[in-house]
Every structure is written in structure tokens, then in C-alpha cells.
Design a protein around this motif. Structure first.
Motif, PDB file in Angstrom:
ATOM      1  N   THR A 152       0.839  -1.191   0.000  1.00 32.10           N
ATOM      2  CA  THR A 152       0.000   0.000   0.000  1.00 32.10           C
ATOM      3  C   THR A 152       0.877   1.246   0.000  1.00 32.10           C
ATOM      4  OG1 THR A 152      -1.623  -1.205   1.347  1.00 32.10           O
ATOM      5  CG2 THR A 152      -1.879   1.181   1.184  1.00 32.10           C
ATOM      6  N   PRO A 153       0.786   2.070  -1.016  1.00 32.63           N
ATOM      7  CA  PRO A 153       1.610   3.292  -1.025  1.00 32.63           C
ATOM      8  C   PRO A 153       1.155   4.233   0.093  1.00 32.63           C
ATOM      9  CG  PRO A 153       0.398   3.039  -3.098  1.00 32.63           C
ATOM     10  CD  PRO A 153      -0.008   1.925  -2.211  1.00 32.63           C
ATOM     11  N   PRO A 164      -3.706   9.883   3.221  1.00 33.25           N
ATOM     12  CA  PRO A 164      -4.644  11.003   3.413  1.00 33.25           C
ATOM     13  C   PRO A 164      -6.006  10.768   2.760  1.00 33.25           C
ATOM     14  CG  PRO A 164      -2.476  11.834   2.842  1.00 33.25           C
ATOM     15  CD  PRO A 164      -2.429  10.340   2.668  1.00 33.25           C
ATOM     16  N   ARG A 165      -6.019  10.156   1.570  1.00 36.53           N
ATOM     17  CA  ARG A 165      -7.293   9.854   0.904  1.00 36.53           C
ATOM     18  C   ARG A 165      -8.092   8.822   1.682  1.00 36.53           C
ATOM     19  NH1 ARG A 165      -5.827   8.144  -4.796  1.00 36.53           N
ATOM     20  NH2 ARG A 165      -7.989   7.456  -4.803  1.00 36.53           N
ATOM     21  N   PHE A 209      -0.448  -1.508  10.383  1.00 35.85           N
ATOM     22  CA  PHE A 209       0.565  -1.645   9.337  1.00 35.85           C
ATOM     23  C   PHE A 209       1.145  -3.055   9.410  1.00 35.85           C
ATOM     24  CE2 PHE A 209       0.374   2.890  10.133  1.00 35.85           C
ATOM     25  CZ  PHE A 209       0.386   3.410   8.860  1.00 35.85           C
ATOM     26  N   CYS A 210       1.023  -3.821   8.345  1.00 32.30           N
ATOM     27  CA  CYS A 210       1.528  -5.190   8.298  1.00 32.30           C
ATOM     28  C   CYS A 210       2.711  -5.264   7.338  1.00 32.30           C
ATOM     29  CB  CYS A 210       0.443  -6.142   7.814  1.00 32.30           C
ATOM     30  SG  CYS A 210      -1.002  -6.168   8.850  1.00 32.30           S
ATOM     31  N   ASN A 211       3.838  -5.756   7.844  1.00 30.29           N
ATOM     32  CA  ASN A 211       5.032  -5.908   7.014  1.00 30.29           C
ATOM     33  C   ASN A 211       5.421  -4.614   6.321  1.00 30.29           C
ATOM     34  OD1 ASN A 211       5.059  -8.681   7.654  1.00 30.29           O
ATOM     35  ND2 ASN A 211       3.650  -9.099   5.979  1.00 30.29           N
ATOM     36  N   PHE A 212       5.204  -3.493   6.984  1.00 31.17           N
ATOM     37  CA  PHE A 212       5.489  -2.203   6.388  1.00 31.17           C
ATOM     38  C   PHE A 212       6.986  -1.918   6.469  1.00 31.17           C
ATOM     39  CE2 PHE A 212       5.744   2.417   6.279  1.00 31.17           C
ATOM     40  CZ  PHE A 212       5.030   2.672   5.121  1.00 31.17           C
TER      41      PHE A 212
END
Length: 83
Positions: free
Chosen positions: A55-56, A61-62, A75-78
Motif C-alpha cells: 500500500t503506497p 490522506p485519501r 501496518f503489516c510488514n510495512f
């Protein structure tokens, strides 16, 4: 002359109660495809979201604007920059 039929619609609060009782994620996702109103209602019901490394971070914000009632972001595996 044709008589107009009286059209009655459920309030968004009623739809929220109905949608909130759906147990399966696939059912909730299918509801969002029916119409923009249902998409908006289901967006307001979402309280958590999971983001992966794919996920970018630039779309965060969107997502926050779309899902205004978020209480938890996981956040997973970020591996990106959290700043």
C-alpha cells in the motif's frame, strides 16, 4: 392520468443497522457495489483498516478522508518510511 406511486426509502441510520449485522466481509464489499449511497454508508461504518507493504503511504490522506470514523490503522510488514 397516471397516479404517481409514493416512494419510501429507509433512512441511512436504518441501513447502517442492517449493514452492521452482516458477518462476512464479502457481503459488506458486495453492498458497496449497489449504489453510491450504500458505499458511503459502509465507509462510515469502517473503524479499522490494514495497510501492507504494497500500500503506497501516499494514499493514506485519501483513506483517512474516505473512512472518517477510523479508530485503528494497522501496518503489516510495512518497510517504508513512517515519517
Amino acid at each position: 392520468m397516471e397516479q404517481e406511486e409514493e416512494r419510501k426509502e429507509l433512512l441511512d441510520d436504518c441501513w447502517e443497522m442492517i449493514f452492521d449485522r452482516l458477518q462476512y466481509k464479502s457481503d459488506k464489499e458486495a453492498i458497496t457495489l449497489v449504489c453510491k449511497r450504500f458505499l458511503s454508508i459502509t465507509n462510515s461504518l469502517r473503524v479499522s483498516i490494514k495497510l501492507s507493504d504494497y500500500t503506497p503511504i501516499s494514499i493514506l490522506p485519501r483513506l483517512l478522508q474516505r473512512f472518517s470514523n477510523l479508530k485503528k490503522i494497522q501496518f503489516c510488514n510495512f518497510r517504508g518510511d513512517m515519517n
